[in-house]
Design an enzyme around this catalytic site. Structure first.
Site, PDB file in Angstrom:
ATOM      1  N   THR A 127       0.829  -1.213   0.000  1.00  0.00           N
ATOM      2  CA  THR A 127       0.000   0.000   0.000  1.00  0.00           C
ATOM      3  C   THR A 127       0.861   1.260   0.000  1.00  0.00           C
ATOM      4  O   THR A 127       2.003   1.241   0.483  1.00  0.00           O
ATOM      5  CB  THR A 127      -0.876  -0.015   1.271  1.00  0.00           C
ATOM      6  OG1 THR A 127      -1.428   1.274   1.476  1.00  0.00           O
ATOM      7  CG2 THR A 127      -0.070  -0.358   2.522  1.00  0.00           C
ATOM      8  N   ASP A 128       0.281   2.365  -0.471  1.00  0.00           N
ATOM      9  CA  ASP A 128       1.001   3.641  -0.415  1.00  0.00           C
ATOM     10  C   ASP A 128       1.042   4.186   1.019  1.00  0.00           C
ATOM     11  O   ASP A 128       1.763   5.142   1.295  1.00  0.00           O
ATOM     12  CB  ASP A 128       0.361   4.678  -1.354  1.00  0.00           C
ATOM     13  CG  ASP A 128      -1.092   4.996  -1.021  1.00  0.00           C
ATOM     14  OD1 ASP A 128      -1.681   4.316  -0.148  1.00  0.00           O
ATOM     15  OD2 ASP A 128      -1.639   5.948  -1.627  1.00  0.00           O
ATOM     16  N   GLU A 129       0.261   3.560   1.925  1.00  0.00           N
ATOM     17  CA  GLU A 129       0.209   4.077   3.303  1.00  0.00           C
ATOM     18  C   GLU A 129       1.552   3.900   4.026  1.00  0.00           C
ATOM     19  O   GLU A 129       1.792   4.552   5.040  1.00  0.00           O
ATOM     20  CB  GLU A 129      -0.938   3.417   4.072  1.00  0.00           C
ATOM     21  CG  GLU A 129      -2.266   3.649   3.363  1.00  0.00           C
ATOM     22  CD  GLU A 129      -3.504   3.240   4.137  1.00  0.00           C
ATOM     23  OE1 GLU A 129      -3.453   3.196   5.375  1.00  0.00           O
ATOM     24  OE2 GLU A 129      -4.522   2.976   3.488  1.00  0.00           O
ATOM     25  N   TYR A 173      -1.459  -0.600  10.995  1.00  0.00           N
ATOM     26  CA  TYR A 173      -1.606  -1.315   9.718  1.00  0.00           C
ATOM     27  C   TYR A 173      -0.437  -1.014   8.792  1.00  0.00           C
ATOM     28  O   TYR A 173       0.224  -1.919   8.282  1.00  0.00           O
ATOM     29  CB  TYR A 173      -2.930  -0.918   9.037  1.00  0.00           C
ATOM     30  CG  TYR A 173      -2.980  -1.241   7.560  1.00  0.00           C
ATOM     31  CD1 TYR A 173      -2.964  -2.563   7.114  1.00  0.00           C
ATOM     32  CD2 TYR A 173      -3.034  -0.227   6.591  1.00  0.00           C
ATOM     33  CE1 TYR A 173      -3.001  -2.865   5.752  1.00  0.00           C
ATOM     34  CE2 TYR A 173      -3.078  -0.522   5.231  1.00  0.00           C
ATOM     35  CZ  TYR A 173      -3.058  -1.835   4.812  1.00  0.00           C
ATOM     36  OH  TYR A 173      -3.081  -2.135   3.472  1.00  0.00           O
ATOM     37  N   LYS A 182       2.590  -3.392   7.195  1.00  0.00           N
ATOM     38  CA  LYS A 182       2.835  -3.551   5.754  1.00  0.00           C
ATOM     39  C   LYS A 182       4.260  -3.108   5.412  1.00  0.00           C
ATOM     40  O   LYS A 182       4.939  -3.739   4.605  1.00  0.00           O
ATOM     41  CB  LYS A 182       1.824  -2.737   4.942  1.00  0.00           C
ATOM     42  CG  LYS A 182       0.403  -3.254   4.963  1.00  0.00           C
ATOM     43  CD  LYS A 182       0.213  -4.639   4.361  1.00  0.00           C
ATOM     44  CE  LYS A 182       0.394  -4.672   2.865  1.00  0.00           C
ATOM     45  NZ  LYS A 182       0.044  -6.025   2.312  1.00  0.00           N
TER      46      LYS A 182
HETATM   47  P1  NAD Z   1      -9.142  -7.716   2.252  1.00  0.00           P
HETATM   48  O1  NAD Z   1      -9.093  -7.437   3.713  1.00  0.00           O
HETATM   49  O2  NAD Z   1     -10.402  -7.460   1.493  1.00  0.00           O
HETATM   50  O3  NAD Z   1      -8.760  -9.249   1.988  1.00  0.00           O
HETATM   51  C1  NAD Z   1      -7.694  -9.882   2.638  1.00  0.00           C
HETATM   52  C2  NAD Z   1      -7.799 -11.379   2.371  1.00  0.00           C
HETATM   53  O4  NAD Z   1      -6.671 -12.016   3.011  1.00  0.00           O
HETATM   54  C3  NAD Z   1      -9.061 -12.029   2.941  1.00  0.00           C
HETATM   55  O5  NAD Z   1      -9.638 -12.905   1.994  1.00  0.00           O
HETATM   56  C4  NAD Z   1      -8.535 -12.817   4.156  1.00  0.00           C
HETATM   57  O6  NAD Z   1      -9.297 -13.974   4.455  1.00  0.00           O
HETATM   58  C5  NAD Z   1      -7.134 -13.167   3.692  1.00  0.00           C
HETATM   59  N1  NAD Z   1      -6.229 -13.455   4.821  1.00  0.00           N
HETATM   60  C6  NAD Z   1      -6.053 -12.699   5.939  1.00  0.00           C
HETATM   61  N2  NAD Z   1      -5.149 -13.295   6.749  1.00  0.00           N
HETATM   62  C7  NAD Z   1      -4.732 -14.426   6.114  1.00  0.00           C
HETATM   63  C8  NAD Z   1      -3.798 -15.431   6.428  1.00  0.00           C
HETATM   64  N3  NAD Z   1      -3.102 -15.420   7.574  1.00  0.00           N
HETATM   65  N4  NAD Z   1      -3.603 -16.435   5.536  1.00  0.00           N
HETATM   66  C9  NAD Z   1      -4.307 -16.469   4.372  1.00  0.00           C
HETATM   67  N5  NAD Z   1      -5.216 -15.553   4.033  1.00  0.00           N
HETATM   68  C10 NAD Z   1      -5.423 -14.530   4.887  1.00  0.00           C
HETATM   69  O7  NAD Z   1      -7.922  -6.910   1.618  1.00  0.00           O
HETATM   70  P2  NAD Z   1      -7.813  -6.179   0.211  1.00  0.00           P
HETATM   71  O8  NAD Z   1      -8.393  -4.824   0.328  1.00  0.00           O
HETATM   72  O9  NAD Z   1      -8.261  -7.092  -0.860  1.00  0.00           O
HETATM   73  O10 NAD Z   1      -6.232  -5.994   0.115  1.00  0.00           O
HETATM   74  C11 NAD Z   1      -5.417  -7.024  -0.457  1.00  0.00           C
HETATM   75  C12 NAD Z   1      -3.959  -6.601  -0.337  1.00  0.00           C
HETATM   76  O11 NAD Z   1      -3.767  -5.364  -1.022  1.00  0.00           O
HETATM   77  C13 NAD Z   1      -3.507  -6.369   1.110  1.00  0.00           C
HETATM   78  O12 NAD Z   1      -2.196  -6.865   1.223  1.00  0.00           O
HETATM   79  C14 NAD Z   1      -3.546  -4.859   1.250  1.00  0.00           C
HETATM   80  O13 NAD Z   1      -2.586  -4.435   2.203  1.00  0.00           O
HETATM   81  C15 NAD Z   1      -3.195  -4.407  -0.138  1.00  0.00           C
HETATM   82  N6  NAD Z   1      -3.743  -3.111  -0.555  1.00  0.00           N
HETATM   83  C16 NAD Z   1      -5.068  -2.823  -0.412  1.00  0.00           C
HETATM   84  C17 NAD Z   1      -5.567  -1.591  -0.830  1.00  0.00           C
HETATM   85  C18 NAD Z   1      -7.028  -1.245  -0.727  1.00  0.00           C
HETATM   86  O14 NAD Z   1      -7.409  -0.097  -0.983  1.00  0.00           O
HETATM   87  N7  NAD Z   1      -7.906  -2.178  -0.391  1.00  0.00           N
HETATM   88  C19 NAD Z   1      -4.708  -0.645  -1.390  1.00  0.00           C
HETATM   89  C20 NAD Z   1      -3.347  -0.977  -1.541  1.00  0.00           C
HETATM   90  C21 NAD Z   1      -2.890  -2.202  -1.117  1.00  0.00           C
HETATM   91  P1  TYD Z   2     -10.689   3.582   4.507  1.00  0.00           P
HETATM   92  O1  TYD Z   2     -11.647   3.092   3.478  1.00  0.00           O
HETATM   93  O2  TYD Z   2     -10.715   2.958   5.860  1.00  0.00           O
HETATM   94  O3  TYD Z   2      -9.237   3.510   3.848  1.00  0.00           O
HETATM   95  P2  TYD Z   2      -7.797   4.048   4.429  1.00  0.00           P
HETATM   96  O4  TYD Z   2      -7.938   4.409   5.838  1.00  0.00           O
HETATM   97  O5  TYD Z   2      -6.943   2.830   4.242  1.00  0.00           O
HETATM   98  O6  TYD Z   2      -7.429   5.182   3.546  1.00  0.00           O
HETATM   99  O7  TYD Z   2     -10.925   5.146   4.703  1.00  0.00           O
HETATM  100  C1  TYD Z   2     -10.808   6.060   3.620  1.00  0.00           C
HETATM  101  C2  TYD Z   2     -10.928   7.464   4.176  1.00  0.00           C
HETATM  102  O8  TYD Z   2     -12.256   7.636   4.676  1.00  0.00           O
HETATM  103  C3  TYD Z   2     -10.010   7.729   5.363  1.00  0.00           C
HETATM  104  O9  TYD Z   2      -9.556   9.082   5.301  1.00  0.00           O
HETATM  105  C4  TYD Z   2     -10.898   7.543   6.575  1.00  0.00           C
HETATM  106  C5  TYD Z   2     -12.255   7.980   6.069  1.00  0.00           C
HETATM  107  N1  TYD Z   2     -13.418   7.283   6.666  1.00  0.00           N
HETATM  108  C6  TYD Z   2     -14.477   8.035   7.177  1.00  0.00           C
HETATM  109  O10 TYD Z   2     -14.472   9.282   7.174  1.00  0.00           O
HETATM  110  N2  TYD Z   2     -15.547   7.365   7.704  1.00  0.00           N
HETATM  111  C7  TYD Z   2     -15.602   6.001   7.748  1.00  0.00           C
HETATM  112  O11 TYD Z   2     -16.598   5.439   8.259  1.00  0.00           O
HETATM  113  C8  TYD Z   2     -14.507   5.253   7.200  1.00  0.00           C
HETATM  114  C9  TYD Z   2     -14.522   3.746   7.240  1.00  0.00           C
HETATM  115  C10 TYD Z   2     -13.445   5.941   6.667  1.00  0.00           C
END
Ligand code: NAD
Ligand code: TYD
Length: 369
Positions: A135-137, A160, A164
């Site tokens: 993630t960019d975070e 988190y 990462k």
């Molecule tokens: P998500 O939370 O929707 O899904 C995570 C999946 O991982 C789930 O299916 C869960 O069951 C599985 N999991 C968790 N722990 C596990 C373990 N110990 N062994 C096997 N499986 C396990 O997450 P997402 O939003 O799909 O994100 C996927 C990846 O992309 C993550 O690594 C996240 O850090 C990264 N990412 C997400 C975003 C975003 O905006 N969602 C952005 C950038 C990077």
């Molecule tokens: P989120 O979807 O949790 O992603 P991230 O924290 O990884 O960026 O949140 C996106 C943005 O929205 C973040 O600035 C937090 C804000 N947010 C709210 O204002 N209300 C909410 O209920 C949630 C879940 C997030």
């Protein structure tokens, strides 16, 4: 059917994983290793159960024996590592699972991958890729100006992002020390179908349509750079097919949105698609628009102000660029959540509701002003 290459996707039952598996199954044999935590939804890939090129394995990435045996049996050409605990708010409540999965789990997976990769024949060894999806975070928070790129120093602010960042460093170290052909990607906030409804966009859509309040953290001035999940998945495919071992690529779609503006956009779409006076859960409550449900609530502790990505390297070296326009992507997303009540019921039932009731003490629906 021509011989397919095999990819092992970890976390394939989560949001990005499910979209990625759907994309890759068109050309690859896909093995999905997922522990099925609260964030996974078995319905996301239920239609693939009988697909001849798809296999689901219910296990944790932190189970060294299972992972090693799986690698030996399935002989993947690449590992695409997405499994993680992914929600910042949960990591504020309790970071234990984040450390166990994101840090320890990634380490165990790297060790298993190293053992497997070391025994591959020369050609396959050189072509193998361990793609680590991050993630960019990990780069921390931006002020009003500037962008994250591959050279931005790490400065994670939440538990988190710290977990990462730690996993990114282990992946980097396994390339540098052991020669494992790794690629790291750091992406901005994803949106689209199959996202678990604790994240901002699906939460706002589903709360609004159910007539619940829309909790905007702080003053809603934080900025996120949104990317449609299919654009990210195409980028991930290019990263493991074309990416150079040892390199990092960052992905973003130049779509910065102020949180409060985004919530208003979601409300405007819902006003058009499911007007408040036609919705039994909002009708007769004196609302003219879903925006009337917006409430400013206590801010997230340590809330990063702004994320924004400069993806010039990925565009130049991988030939990638985003295709989805934000307005149309958001409309598709709203329509998807309204059209998939079974998926939503599965995702919002049981453990999720229970957890929501017990936690979020700091986020109690308290007016900020
Ligand atoms: P998500 O939370 O929707 O899904 C995570 C999946 O991982 C789930 O299916 C869960 O069951 C599985 N999991 C968790 N722990 C596990 C373990 N110990 N062994 C096997 N499986 C396990 O997450 P997402 O939003 O799909 O994100 C996927 C990846 O992309 C993550 O690594 C996240 O850090 C990264 N990412 C997400 C975003 C975003 O905006 N969602 C952005 C950038 C990077
Ligand atoms: P989120 O979807 O949790 O992603 P991230 O924290 O990884 O960026 O949140 C996106 C943005 O929205 C973040 O600035 C937090 C804000 N947010 C709210 O204002 N209300 C909410 O209920 C949630 C879940 C997030």
């Amino acid at each position: 059917m021509p011989e397919r290459k095999t990819v092992l996707v970890t976390g394939g039952s989560g949001f990005i994983g499910a979209n990625l598996v759907r994309r890759l199954i068109q050309n690859y044999r896909v093995v999905n290793l997922d522990r099925l935590t609260y964030a996974a939804n078995p319905l996301s890939l239920a239609d693939l159960d009988t697909h001849p090129a798809y296999e689901f394995v219910h296990a944790s990435i932190a189970d060294r024996e299972r992972v090693s045996a799986l690698l030996t049996r399935t002989q993947p050409d690449a590992i695409l590592h997405l499994a993680a605990e992914s929600h910042v708010d949960r990591s504020i409540e309790d970071a234990e699972d984040f450390i166990q999965t994101n840090v320890v789990g990634t380490y165990v997976l790297l060790e298993a991958a190293r053992g497997y990769w070391n025994n591959l024949p020369q050609g396959r060894k050189a072509d193998f890729r361990f793609l680590h999806v991050s993630t960019d975070e990990v780069f921390g928070s931006l002020g009003a100006n500037g962008y994250f790129s591959e050279t931005t120093p790490y400065a994670p602010n939440s538990p988190y992002s710290a977990s990462k960042a730690s996993s990114d460093h282990f992946v980097r170290a396994y390339h540098h020390t052991h020669g494992l052909p790794t690629v790291i990607t750091n992406c901005s906030n994803n949106y689209g179908p199959y996202q678990f409804p604790e994240k901002m966009i699906p939460l706002m859509i589903l709360n609004a349509i159910s007539g619940k309040t829309l909790p905007v953290y702080g003053q809603g001035t934080n900025v996120r750079d949104w990317i449609y999940v299919e654009d990210h998945c195409r980028a991930l495919q290019l990263a493991f097919e074309k990416g150079i071992a040892g390199e990092t690529y960052v992905f973003g779609a130049d779509t910065e949105q102020v949180n409060l503006d985004l919530v208003h956009k979601i409300c405007a779409l819902l006003d058009e698609i499911a007007p408040v006076d036609e919705n039994p859960l909002t009708r007769g409550r004196g609302l003219n628009t879903y925006a009337g449900l917006i409430r400013f609530v206590t801010d997230r502790p340590g809330h990063d102000q702004r994320y924004a990505i400069d993806s010039a390297k990925a565009r130049r070296e991988l030939g990638w660029s985003p295709r989805e326009d934000f307005e149309s992507g958001l409309r598709k997303t709203v329509e998807w959540y309204l059209s998939n009540p079974k998926w939503v019921a599965q995702a919002s039932g049981g453990a999720y509701s229970e957890w929501m009731q017990k936690n979020y003490a700091w986020r109690a629906h308290k007016e900020a002003k």
